[in-house]
Design a protein around this motif. Structure first.
Motif, PDB file in Angstrom:
ATOM      1  N   PRO A 100      -6.865  -1.534  -4.779  1.00 12.76           N
ATOM      2  CA  PRO A 100      -5.840  -0.505  -5.006  1.00 12.76           C
ATOM      3  C   PRO A 100      -5.949   0.681  -4.053  1.00 12.76           C
ATOM      4  CG  PRO A 100      -6.831  -1.201  -7.088  1.00 12.76           C
ATOM      5  CD  PRO A 100      -7.629  -1.837  -6.000  1.00 12.76           C
ATOM      6  N   LYS A 101      -7.173   1.152  -3.794  1.00 14.10           N
ATOM      7  CA  LYS A 101      -7.335   2.368  -2.999  1.00 14.10           C
ATOM      8  C   LYS A 101      -6.928   2.197  -1.540  1.00 14.10           C
ATOM      9  CE  LYS A 101     -11.062   4.322  -5.839  1.00 14.10           C
ATOM     10  NZ  LYS A 101     -12.471   4.795  -5.854  1.00 14.10           N
ATOM     11  N   LEU A 102      -6.942   0.968  -1.048  1.00 19.19           N
ATOM     12  CA  LEU A 102      -6.569   0.729   0.353  1.00 19.19           C
ATOM     13  C   LEU A 102      -5.237   0.005   0.478  1.00 19.19           C
ATOM     14  CD1 LEU A 102      -9.996  -0.341   1.927  1.00 19.19           C
ATOM     15  CD2 LEU A 102      -8.781   1.810   2.244  1.00 19.19           C
ATOM     16  N   GLY A 103      -4.566  -0.218  -0.652  1.00 17.58           N
ATOM     17  CA  GLY A 103      -3.334  -1.001  -0.624  1.00 17.58           C
ATOM     18  C   GLY A 103      -2.277  -0.442   0.300  1.00 17.58           C
ATOM     19  N   ASP A 104      -1.952   0.854   0.152  1.00 16.59           N
ATOM     20  CA  ASP A 104      -0.905   1.456   0.973  1.00 16.59           C
ATOM     21  C   ASP A 104      -1.297   1.484   2.446  1.00 16.59           C
ATOM     22  OD1 ASP A 104       0.420   1.810  -1.369  1.00 16.59           O
ATOM     23  OD2 ASP A 104       0.313   4.011  -1.392  1.00 16.59           O
ATOM     24  N   ILE A 105      -2.563   1.780   2.721  1.00 17.28           N
ATOM     25  CA  ILE A 105      -3.016   1.879   4.108  1.00 17.28           C
ATOM     26  C   ILE A 105      -2.879   0.535   4.819  1.00 17.28           C
ATOM     27  CG2 ILE A 105      -5.035   2.318   5.558  1.00 17.28           C
ATOM     28  CD1 ILE A 105      -5.979   4.319   3.457  1.00 17.28           C
ATOM     29  N   ILE A 106      -3.338  -0.534   4.167  1.00 15.63           N
ATOM     30  CA  ILE A 106      -3.258  -1.861   4.776  1.00 15.63           C
ATOM     31  C   ILE A 106      -1.814  -2.338   4.847  1.00 15.63           C
ATOM     32  CG2 ILE A 106      -3.936  -4.281   4.499  1.00 15.63           C
ATOM     33  CD1 ILE A 106      -6.566  -3.304   3.315  1.00 15.63           C
ATOM     34  N   ALA A 107      -1.008  -2.000   3.837  1.00 16.07           N
ATOM     35  CA  ALA A 107       0.402  -2.385   3.862  1.00 16.07           C
ATOM     36  C   ALA A 107       1.115  -1.769   5.052  1.00 16.07           C
ATOM     37  CB  ALA A 107       1.078  -1.974   2.553  1.00 16.07           C
ATOM     38  N   ALA A 118       5.786  -1.110   0.453  1.00 14.14           N
ATOM     39  CA  ALA A 118       5.389  -0.935   1.849  1.00 14.14           C
ATOM     40  C   ALA A 118       5.137  -2.271   2.544  1.00 14.14           C
ATOM     41  CB  ALA A 118       4.137  -0.063   1.922  1.00 14.14           C
ATOM     42  N   ILE A 119       4.747  -3.288   1.780  1.00 15.62           N
ATOM     43  CA  ILE A 119       4.384  -4.560   2.392  1.00 15.62           C
ATOM     44  C   ILE A 119       5.589  -5.501   2.524  1.00 15.62           C
ATOM     45  CG2 ILE A 119       3.823  -6.111   0.440  1.00 15.62           C
ATOM     46  CD1 ILE A 119       1.089  -6.523   1.832  1.00 15.62           C
ATOM     47  N   GLN A 120       6.718  -5.105   1.944  1.00 18.37           N
ATOM     48  CA  GLN A 120       7.887  -5.987   1.933  1.00 18.37           C
ATOM     49  C   GLN A 120       8.390  -6.366   3.329  1.00 18.37           C
ATOM     50  OE1 GLN A 120       8.795  -7.365  -0.957  1.00 18.37           O
ATOM     51  NE2 GLN A 120       9.994  -8.715   0.344  1.00 18.37           N
ATOM     52  N   PRO A 121       8.415  -5.458   4.303  1.00 25.97           N
ATOM     53  CA  PRO A 121       8.850  -5.873   5.653  1.00 25.97           C
ATOM     54  C   PRO A 121       8.002  -7.015   6.216  1.00 25.97           C
ATOM     55  CG  PRO A 121       8.820  -3.488   5.486  1.00 25.97           C
ATOM     56  CD  PRO A 121       8.199  -3.996   4.227  1.00 25.97           C
TER      57      PRO A 121
END
Length: 446
Positions: free
Chosen positions: A383-390, A423-426
């Protein structure tokens, strides 16, 4: 500890009756009877009560010892009877050990010394220059530069751990290898330095053409320090029985580890593993390759760990990207990758908010990491890195869709990750259009 594993296991028996006392004390060597002494044991009175054949175990785990350590010193004076020493000590008492422990300890099998603050250097007269029956040696924070002169006179060591070696106790890689070469029964060795200052002189590095020393039964190797030191160490040793390697390198600008890869190539550790794990924690970043052990079997493992001097995520990612580029023979075969923000062996000491770093971490560095895992099919994101990696995966769209993670088929995200899913959808859509779809699985991930 169960009563039957304690050195005091025989105490209740000698108090049952006079006959039992006689039977037990008649064979102290065969029954391996031991007297346990600590800082509160009235040694001079106690030793007069029991038979001379009983060996002595000296142990004291308190951080605050009596200043003089008189009872400890009194026990150590019986050098021909001491079989185990396990002390959390002070500099004052360590100075006294230097004076008292100048004679050989012929029955000593285990020596464990630990100090929390700066320690005086153990002299070359320590243990009388030899400990023939020593099997276990553990020094934590204890400088002992003369150790390579003593180890060859220890016939049976199976476990040697030198942790938090101060710079005053520095031992060169060449001297360390020479000392270890005599320990043919050695199964576990750990060498860990306290400071990056403990590093080989760049003008006096070992040539790579040196003859290899074989440690035939060594199964576990641990190291913490400068990568240059580890390079010089493994350039000279072969470990055909090794199953676990754990290295923790100090933070540095460049990691050049060709001898490390060649060393692994000379072992039975395979180049292909079932999974890889990346741990981002307060103290640094860890990359671990390994097999999940089948029931009743022991798998092969290799763990490569890197320490950074701060909690800054962008520096951790930069170091990891560099390491991954160096160890592609391992990462390129991995099909499973788990990314985590906690490590089972390290407790968090600060509350790092990783999401604050999404605007500071370079996406190309994440892509360098992903490039190294060319065979990856399953990836789990915390969870804590989800947005960053996305956000980093958004780089893999359009004409660049298949530039990295081309084999990826399954992506595991935490349930509560609406922003990450968006964020990961593209990336997901671009892979769908390229006929290389990625299935997103929502799971419970810590």
């Amino acid at each position: 500890m169960p009563w039957y594993d304690s050195p005091r296991w025989w105490h209740p028996l000698v108090h049952v009756c006079r006959r039992w006392r006689y039977i037990v004390l008649e064979s102290p060597l065969r029954l391996d009877l031991q007297l346990v002494c600590n800082a509160n044991t009235p040694v001079k009175k106690t030793l007069d009560v029991w038979p001379q054949g009983l060996t002595i175990v000296i142990e004291e785990s308190r951080f605050r010892l009596p200043l003089s350590g008189a009872n400890i010193i009194a026990a150590l004076e019986h050098h021909d009877r001491v079989s185990e020493i396990n002390l959390i000590t002070t500099s004052t008492i360590l100075n006294r050990l230097n004076k008292v422990m100048k004679k050989p300890y012929p029955v000593l099998t285990s020596l464990r010394l630990r100090i929390w603050k700066s320690a005086p250097v153990l002299r070359d007269t320590f243990l009388g220059g030899s400990a023939l029956r020593l099997k276990e040696l553990s020094l934590i924070g204890i400088p002992f530069p003369a150790l390579p002169k003593i180890l060859p006179f220890c016939r049976d060591p199976v476990d040697v751990q030198l942790r938090k070696i101060p710079h005053t106790g520095y031992i060169s890689p060449g001297a360390m290898v020479t000392a270890l070469s005599a320990l043919t029964k050695l199964k576990f060795v750990y060498i860990g330095f306290e400071s990056p200052d403990s590093c080989p002189d760049s003008t006096n590095r070992l040539p790579s053409s040196l003859t290899h020393v074989v440690l035939p039964v060594l199964t576990r190797l641990g190291f913490r320090g400068a990568s240059e030191y580890f390079e010089d160490l493994v350039a000279r040793i072969d470990t055909p029985a090794i199953i676990y390697v754990n290295t923790w390198f100090f933070n540095q600008l460049d990691f050049d580890i060709p001898h490390f890869l060649q060393f692994i190539g000379r072992t039975q550790i395979p180049a292909s593993f079932e999974e890889a794990k990346l741990y981002f924690v307060d103290e640094g970043v860890f990359i671990h390759f390994g097999h999940r052990d089948p029931p009743g079997e022991k798998g092969f493992r290799i763990a490569l760990s890197i320490m950074t001097s701060c909690h800054v995520l962008d520096w951790q990612v930069a170091c990891l990207a560099q390491i991954c580029s160096k160890i592609s023979p391992f990462s390129s075969n991995e099909e499973r990758l788990l990314i985590a923000t906690s490590h089972p062996g390290y407790e968090s000491t600060t509350n790092v908010v990783f999401s604050d770093w999404k605007d500071y971490v370079d996406n190309p560095q994440w892509l360098e990491i992903f490039h190294a895992f060319s065979a990856l099919r399953h990836m789990r994101i915390p969870p804590k890195l989800g947005d960053i990696i996305a956000f980093a995966l958004q780089e893999l769209t359009g004409a660049r869709t298949m530039d990295a993670l081309s084999m990826l088929g399954h992506l595991y995200l935490p349930f509560s990750s609406a922003s990450t899913l968006q964020a990961i959808q593209p990336f997901i859509s671009s892979r769908q259009r390229s006929n290389h779809p990625v299935t997103v699985h929502l799971t419970e991930i810590d």
